[in-house]
Scaffold this active site. Structure first.
Site, PDB file in Angstrom:
ATOM      1  CG  ASP A 154      -1.942  -1.547   0.847  1.00 18.74           C
ATOM      2  OD1 ASP A 154      -1.836  -1.755   0.047  1.00 18.74           O
ATOM      3  OD2 ASP A 154      -2.912  -1.269   2.464  1.00 18.74           O
ATOM      4  CG  ASP A 175      -3.353  -4.320  -3.259  1.00 24.87           C
ATOM      5  OD1 ASP A 175      -3.365  -5.414  -3.819  1.00 24.87           O
ATOM      6  OD2 ASP A 175      -3.827  -5.188  -1.939  1.00 24.87           O
ATOM      7  NE  ARG A 232      -4.394  -7.546  -4.175  1.00 23.26           N
ATOM      8  CZ  ARG A 232      -4.524  -7.779  -2.844  1.00 23.26           C
ATOM      9  NH1 ARG A 232      -5.043  -9.698  -3.041  1.00 23.26           N
ATOM     10  NH2 ARG A 232      -3.800  -7.890  -2.079  1.00 23.26           N
ATOM     11  CD1 TRP A 234     -10.872  -2.502  -1.357  1.00 22.19           C
ATOM     12  CD2 TRP A 234      -9.467  -0.576  -1.261  1.00 22.19           C
ATOM     13  NE1 TRP A 234     -10.546  -2.248   0.205  1.00 22.19           N
ATOM     14  CE2 TRP A 234      -9.737  -0.839  -0.098  1.00 22.19           C
ATOM     15  CE3 TRP A 234      -8.208   0.055  -1.770  1.00 22.19           C
ATOM     16  CZ2 TRP A 234      -9.595   0.150   0.429  1.00 22.19           C
ATOM     17  CZ3 TRP A 234      -7.739   0.979  -1.062  1.00 22.19           C
ATOM     18  CH2 TRP A 234      -8.389   1.289   0.888  1.00 22.19           C
TER      19      TRP A 234
END
Length: 324
Positions: A154, A175, A232, A234
């Site tokens: 993140d 991510d 992907r 969220w």
């Protein structure tokens, strides 16, 4: 119909924040110098930000001398029109070491509109232990030029608002660009640290009425071979587009992941247009991703998607001294 849908969404996107727009100040800026040696106005970056008046209506240019600044920075929502500028992304570093809650742990949190950052390294040294956000952007109209944004999971919480990233280096494994902003990444390098199961984006669009998404234009993807996907979901209506982007063999052949929720395959919008390199081969891509046509890609190939003409501004040319 797909083209009509995209154009309609982008027209709405370009007008989403008009009602909250502030009048742009003149090109003159208040100059504040940060220097750890004591030769500037302040020794810390947060000290300089704190010195800006609430509800500021002037351009404020905070010039940061080279060094490693171990600070956790917040640009409050009531202090718009601030620029933080180093001299080079490799010699001016803001770093911290914190993990956990994605809204509490960032090294730098931008909460104010009309923000600019230039030539900085923004880093979270939390490592592989979990979520460690380097940069959180939770405001409209923010631009980043020549910045290095570094963490592992993140890395960049691109939370909400319209954002522009130019010639930035963004690094992570899981991510590492996430959130629900409407953002254009132009001429950026995305470097995956993942050895396997890495993910570049986790875009958080939750409904077709949200005019958000990540667009990567003329970017470069690097990293270890075969271990990373482009994104992907969220959010169920996650939207990500890569155009004219070099993809190394860091990108896995199937390209995208549904986050183990096949229902999202019907609602996400994941597109690629004229990408190249060994990782851009679409012969084994998941069937629910899209190879965009020229007409479908056209709305994503310029700054119109973030309404950039109305708020991106040049570097100030005239400065006045900050009065403490």
């Amino acid at each position: 119909m797909a083209v009509v849908h995209i154009l309609l969404a982008l027209v709405l996107l370009s007008t989403t924040y008009v009602c909250s727009s502030l009048a742009v100040p003149s090109s003159d800026a208040v100059l504040i110098v940060v220097d750890q040696s004591g030769k500037g106005d302040y020794r810390t970056i947060q000290g300089a930000i704190n010195a800006v008046a609430s509800n500021n209506s002037e351009l404020v240019y905070i010039s940061i001398k080279p060094g490693i600044y171990r600070e956790k920075i917040v640009v409050p929502a009531d202090k718009p029109f601030i620029t933080l500028s180093g001299t080079a992304g490799t010699n001016t570093t803001i770093t911290w070491n914190d993990g956990g809650d994605i809204f509490d742990c960032p090294t730098v949190s931008v909460m104010a509109s009309d923000f600019v950052a230039k030539y900085l390294t923004i880093q979270n040294e939390f490592g592989t232990r979990g979520k460690g956000i380097a940069l959180r952007v939770s405001a409209d109209r923010a631009a980043f030029y020549g910045c290095r944004i570094l963490s592992y999971q993140d890395t960049l919480l691109d939370d909400f608002g319209r954002h522009y990233y130019y010639n930035c280096y963004i690094e992570g494994a899981t991510d590492f660009i996430c959130g629900n902003a409407a953002s254009l990444f132009e001429s950026c390098q995305l470097n995956s640290l993942a050895k396997n199961l890495g993910t570049i984006t986790a875009q958080h669009r939750n409904s077709p009425s949200e005019n958000t998404g990540f667009v990567f234009l003329g970017c470069r993807i690097t990293g270890l071979a075969g271990g990373t996907v482009l994104g992907r979901p969220w959010g169920s209506f996650s939207r990500v587009i890569y155009a004219n982007t070099y993809m190394s063999n860091a990108i896995s052949p199937y390209g995208w992941h549904d986050w183990d929720d096949p229902s999202k395959e019907r609602t996400v919008y994941y597109g690629e247009y004229r990408c190249y390199g060994p990782g851009a081969n679409r012969s084994k891509r998941v069937r629910w991703s899209r190879e965009l046509s020229r007409d479908e890609s056209a709305p994503f190939l310029n700054k119109t998607i973030i309404g950039g003409r109305s708020w991106l501004r040049p570097t100030p040319t005239h400065f006045k001294t900050h009065v403490k």
